[in-house]
Design a protein around this motif. Structure first.
Motif, PDB file in Angstrom:
ATOM      1  N   ALA A 373     -54.988  83.882   8.162  1.00  0.00           N
ATOM      2  CA  ALA A 373     -54.488  84.893   7.222  1.00  0.00           C
ATOM      3  C   ALA A 373     -54.577  86.290   7.829  1.00  0.00           C
ATOM      4  CB  ALA A 373     -55.278  84.820   5.919  1.00  0.00           C
ATOM      5  N   VAL A 374     -55.648  86.545   8.568  1.00  0.00           N
ATOM      6  CA  VAL A 374     -55.771  87.837   9.261  1.00  0.00           C
ATOM      7  C   VAL A 374     -54.665  87.969  10.312  1.00  0.00           C
ATOM      8  CG1 VAL A 374     -57.225  89.199  10.813  1.00  0.00           C
ATOM      9  CG2 VAL A 374     -58.240  88.070   8.812  1.00  0.00           C
ATOM     10  N   PHE A 375     -54.438  86.897  11.080  1.00  0.00           N
ATOM     11  CA  PHE A 375     -53.375  86.905  12.085  1.00  0.00           C
ATOM     12  C   PHE A 375     -52.027  87.207  11.442  1.00  0.00           C
ATOM     13  CE2 PHE A 375     -50.038  84.778  14.492  1.00  0.00           C
ATOM     14  CZ  PHE A 375     -50.305  85.167  15.798  1.00  0.00           C
ATOM     15  N   MET A 376     -51.788  86.640  10.269  1.00  0.00           N
ATOM     16  CA  MET A 376     -50.493  86.800   9.606  1.00  0.00           C
ATOM     17  C   MET A 376     -50.305  88.175   8.980  1.00  0.00           C
ATOM     18  SD  MET A 376     -48.856  83.965  10.154  1.00  0.00           S
ATOM     19  CE  MET A 376     -47.477  84.015   8.999  1.00  0.00           C
ATOM     20  N   GLN A 377     -51.318  89.035   9.026  1.00  0.00           N
ATOM     21  CA  GLN A 377     -51.095  90.410   8.581  1.00  0.00           C
ATOM     22  C   GLN A 377     -50.116  91.139   9.504  1.00  0.00           C
ATOM     23  OE1 GLN A 377     -55.312  91.674   8.408  1.00  0.00           O
ATOM     24  NE2 GLN A 377     -54.992  91.984   6.214  1.00  0.00           N
ATOM     25  N   ASP A 378     -50.026  90.685  10.750  1.00  0.00           N
ATOM     26  CA  ASP A 378     -49.139  91.331  11.720  1.00  0.00           C
ATOM     27  C   ASP A 378     -47.786  90.633  11.852  1.00  0.00           C
ATOM     28  OD1 ASP A 378     -51.050  93.280  12.391  1.00  0.00           O
ATOM     29  OD2 ASP A 378     -52.006  91.912  13.812  1.00  0.00           O
ATOM     30  N   TYR A 379     -47.658  89.432  11.248  1.00  0.00           N
ATOM     31  CA  TYR A 379     -46.430  88.650  11.409  1.00  0.00           C
ATOM     32  C   TYR A 379     -46.040  88.017  10.079  1.00  0.00           C
ATOM     33  CZ  TYR A 379     -47.348  89.208  16.366  1.00  0.00           C
ATOM     34  OH  TYR A 379     -47.579  89.754  17.603  1.00  0.00           O
ATOM     35  N   ASP A 380     -44.736  87.861   9.887  1.00  0.00           N
ATOM     36  CA  ASP A 380     -44.229  87.152   8.715  1.00  0.00           C
ATOM     37  C   ASP A 380     -44.175  85.647   8.958  1.00  0.00           C
ATOM     38  OD1 ASP A 380     -43.419  89.584   7.183  1.00  0.00           O
ATOM     39  OD2 ASP A 380     -42.067  89.832   8.897  1.00  0.00           O
ATOM     40  N   ILE A 381     -43.884  85.259  10.202  1.00  0.00           N
ATOM     41  CA  ILE A 381     -43.605  83.869  10.558  1.00  0.00           C
ATOM     42  C   ILE A 381     -44.219  83.582  11.927  1.00  0.00           C
ATOM     43  CG2 ILE A 381     -41.767  82.191  11.111  1.00  0.00           C
ATOM     44  CD1 ILE A 381     -41.705  82.909   8.195  1.00  0.00           C
ATOM     45  N   ILE A 382     -44.655  82.337  12.127  1.00  0.00           N
ATOM     46  CA  ILE A 382     -45.026  81.834  13.449  1.00  0.00           C
ATOM     47  C   ILE A 382     -43.990  80.795  13.852  1.00  0.00           C
ATOM     48  CG2 ILE A 382     -46.763  80.594  14.812  1.00  0.00           C
ATOM     49  CD1 ILE A 382     -48.834  81.579  12.703  1.00  0.00           C
ATOM     50  N   LEU A 383     -43.519  80.865  15.083  1.00  0.00           N
ATOM     51  CA  LEU A 383     -42.564  79.883  15.623  1.00  0.00           C
ATOM     52  C   LEU A 383     -43.205  79.137  16.776  1.00  0.00           C
ATOM     53  CD1 LEU A 383     -39.783  78.583  16.140  1.00  0.00           C
ATOM     54  CD2 LEU A 383     -39.125  80.675  17.368  1.00  0.00           C
ATOM     55  N   THR A 384     -43.259  77.805  16.677  1.00  0.00           N
ATOM     56  CA  THR A 384     -43.757  76.934  17.742  1.00  0.00           C
ATOM     57  C   THR A 384     -42.772  75.783  17.909  1.00  0.00           C
ATOM     58  OG1 THR A 384     -45.005  75.230  16.497  1.00  0.00           O
ATOM     59  CG2 THR A 384     -46.075  77.367  16.791  1.00  0.00           C
ATOM     60  N   PRO A 385     -42.908  74.980  18.962  1.00  0.00           N
ATOM     61  CA  PRO A 385     -42.216  73.687  18.944  1.00  0.00           C
ATOM     62  C   PRO A 385     -42.797  72.828  17.807  1.00  0.00           C
ATOM     63  CG  PRO A 385     -43.050  74.217  21.152  1.00  0.00           C
ATOM     64  CD  PRO A 385     -43.683  75.185  20.202  1.00  0.00           C
ATOM     65  N   THR A 386     -42.018  71.899  17.286  1.00  0.00           N
ATOM     66  CA  THR A 386     -42.617  70.890  16.407  1.00  0.00           C
ATOM     67  C   THR A 386     -43.382  69.877  17.247  1.00  0.00           C
ATOM     68  OG1 THR A 386     -40.730  71.139  14.905  1.00  0.00           O
ATOM     69  CG2 THR A 386     -42.205  69.279  14.523  1.00  0.00           C
ATOM     70  N   LEU A 387     -42.795  69.477  18.365  1.00  0.00           N
ATOM     71  CA  LEU A 387     -43.382  68.471  19.248  1.00  0.00           C
ATOM     72  C   LEU A 387     -43.430  69.013  20.670  1.00  0.00           C
ATOM     73  CD1 LEU A 387     -41.348  65.366  18.030  1.00  0.00           C
ATOM     74  CD2 LEU A 387     -43.553  66.160  17.185  1.00  0.00           C
ATOM     75  N   ALA A 388     -44.427  68.579  21.414  1.00  0.00           N
ATOM     76  CA  ALA A 388     -44.545  68.987  22.817  1.00  0.00           C
ATOM     77  C   ALA A 388     -43.681  68.135  23.736  1.00  0.00           C
ATOM     78  CB  ALA A 388     -46.004  68.918  23.264  1.00  0.00           C
ATOM     79  N   HIS A 389     -43.088  67.056  23.188  1.00  0.00           N
ATOM     80  CA  HIS A 389     -42.292  66.130  23.999  1.00  0.00           C
ATOM     81  C   HIS A 389     -41.153  65.578  23.152  1.00  0.00           C
ATOM     82  CE1 HIS A 389     -45.410  66.120  27.109  1.00  0.00           C
ATOM     83  NE2 HIS A 389     -46.275  66.067  26.115  1.00  0.00           N
ATOM     84  N   LEU A 390     -40.216  64.923  23.801  1.00  0.00           N
ATOM     85  CA  LEU A 390     -39.145  64.219  23.095  1.00  0.00           C
ATOM     86  C   LEU A 390     -39.717  63.115  22.214  1.00  0.00           C
ATOM     87  CD1 LEU A 390     -36.530  63.789  25.971  1.00  0.00           C
ATOM     88  CD2 LEU A 390     -36.331  65.318  23.992  1.00  0.00           C
TER      89      LEU A 390
END
Length: 483
Positions: A373-390
């Motif tokens: 929650a503290v991290f999200m004070q600076d961002y609206d959204i986090i973007l990551t891969p869903t999966l690290a592989h196919l």
């Protein structure tokens, strides 16, 4: 029948329900068309645990099937801790035998009241603790994009059926990525709501100390939002609840969000990320920037091995308790021979933790949620891969040897999907959006995480991405279209 099949090919659940309410089609027509579609692909996919056609045919004549938000729309309920009165509930395990609850979970009851016709149950791995839907009891559920690959887990049956265009959406649940992982594998939309937004009763107060939640896998974003409108909100006696949006979630999908601050996270654990997953991630980031959002590379405040050790303390203790209760109910303890190797490893290493250890793990999760929650004070959204592989090949994520250590088991699964469980622990909403396909023709989803309680903002972003890069026209080789 040909006209009804064409409607299924072209329209989502929201549009089909509108046609029912307008009197253009009857629920019974939609149901019979869906049955034909399921039987066309099911021998290849192995996505269905039990057909409930007669129950659904009876429901097609009820008033809610003519007037509800999802009037007459056929769907399936995931066979995992989701009681559906009269249906087999195996949780993907031999241990439950032929157990048939005589009541609906509250979420299932709300789907019924919305007009859904519950035509069957979909496959899950044993107790939902795998990122592939392969069980000793029912075998492997296959990916409609390539039958040699898994549909993901644990809502793999639901994802395969939606991707193959059998039904426009299917119920699932998510305790560590179980909606988002199969959505990524199958090229469909998977949304995990905020903790406490969806009901979990009456059988449980919270799944896996609040990490688990129900919802659905859908083809369209607006169906997912409309399903939240139909099912969200506190149920009787719930221990807590997430805040509801001030307006219907469906309205959030109509307009683009204001420019968002997006944290781009490529790596969260000690394991490598494939070139294909990195390409999918940066493709999604470029699309977000083209839509006016600001994307900034970041690192999350978590040490993944420590995090996962706490997660499995909760999973192990919860599994032990569940099996003890099951043994009491049936009058005979559950033996090791009745559960799979993966479950035996979890129980051996984490099934006998003390009450103090369990409480410490829950407190660790709560502290992690506050860090996020503290991290999200600076961002609206986090973007990551869903999966690290196919999407994995059938058998690639199988575990047959219970001599493995828990550390080996964790690496086996979470090196494949190190991202999704984070927001189950923090309670944040998250989604896998089908924006990228590999050169081999396999889907790879982009994983977006929002602030707790801001499910509507995620829905708005999802709808914007869907308008910018529509995916409904991308149909897998195994499909029910053209009937």
């Amino acid at each position: 029948m040909q006209d009804i099949q064409a409607l299924f090919d072209q329209e989502d659940a929201t549009a089909l329900a509108a046609r029912v309410r307008n009197g253009d089609v009857h629920p019974a027509e939609l149901l019979e068309a869906a049955i034909v579609r399921l039987e066309r692909v099911e021998p290849q996919l192995n996505a269905v645990v039990e057909r409930l056609y007669d129950q659904a045919r009876e429901a097609a004549g009820q008033p809610q099937a003519l007037n509800g938000a999802f009037a007459g729309v056929p769907t399936l309920i995931k066979d995992l801790f989701s009681p559906l009165s009269g249906a087999l509930m195996s949780n993907g395990s031999h241990a439950l035998g032929l157990a048939r609850p005589d009541f609906d979970s509250e979420l299932v009851a709300r789907l019924r009241r919305s007009g859904c016709l519950l035509m069957g149950t979909s496959a899950s791995p044993e107790f939902g603790t795998s990122y592939t839907t392969e069980s000793d009891r029912f075998g492997a559920t296959r990916n409609p994009w390539n039958l040699g690959h898994s549909s993901g887990g644990s809502s793999g049956g639901a994802a395969a059926l939606v991707a193959a265009r059998v039904v426009p959406f299917a119920h699932g649940n998510d305790g560590g990525g179980s909606l988002r992982v199969p959505a990524s594998c199958c090229g469909v939309f998977g949304f995990k709501p905020s903790r406490g937004l969806l009901p979990s009763g009456p059988m449980v107060g919270e799944g896996w100390a609040g990490m688990g939640t129900g919802h659905a896998i859908t083809l369209s974003v607006r169906d997912s939002a409309a399903l939240l409108d139909a099912t969200a909100g506190i149920d009787l006696g719930a221990p807590y609840a997430a805040p509801l949006a001030a307006q219907p979630y469906r309205l959030a999908t109509l307009d683009d969000p204001v420019p968002l601050r997006i944290a781009l996270v490529e790596q969260v654990g000690p394991w490598p990320v494939s070139a294909q997953s990195r390409a999918a991630l940066h493709d999604a980031a470029q699309l977000c920037e083209a839509l006016g959002h600001r994307v900034v590379p970041e690192r999350l405040p978590v040490v993944l091995p420590e995090f996962l050790d706490q997660v499995f303390t909760i999973i192990g203790a919860s599994t032990r308790n569940y099996l003890d209760v099951l043994g009491q109910m049936r009058g005979a303890p559950v033996s090791e021979s009745e559960v799979e190797a993966r479950t035996r490893i979890i129980l051996r290493d984490k099934g006998q933790v003390s009450g103090a250890q369990y409480a410490a793990a829950v407190e660790w999760m709560h502290a992690f949620g506050r860090r996020m929650a503290v991290f999200m004070q600076d961002y609206d959204i986090i973007l990551t891969p869903t999966l690290a592989h196919l999407p994995p090949a059938i058998g690639e994520l199988g575990v047959q040897d219970d001599s493995w250590s828990l550390r080996q088991l964790i690496e086996h699964f979470h090196s494949y999907s190190p991202y999704t469980a984070l927001c189950n622990a923090s309670g944040q909403p998250a989604m896998s959006v089908p924006l990228h396909w590999s050169p081999e023709g396999l889907p790879l989803g982009a994983h977006f995480i929002g602030r707790f309680g801001e499910d509507a903002l995620l829905m708005a972003l999802a709808a914007q991405l869907e308008r910018a890069r529509p995916w409904q026209g991308r149909v897998p080789p195994v499909n029910a279209q053209g009937l």
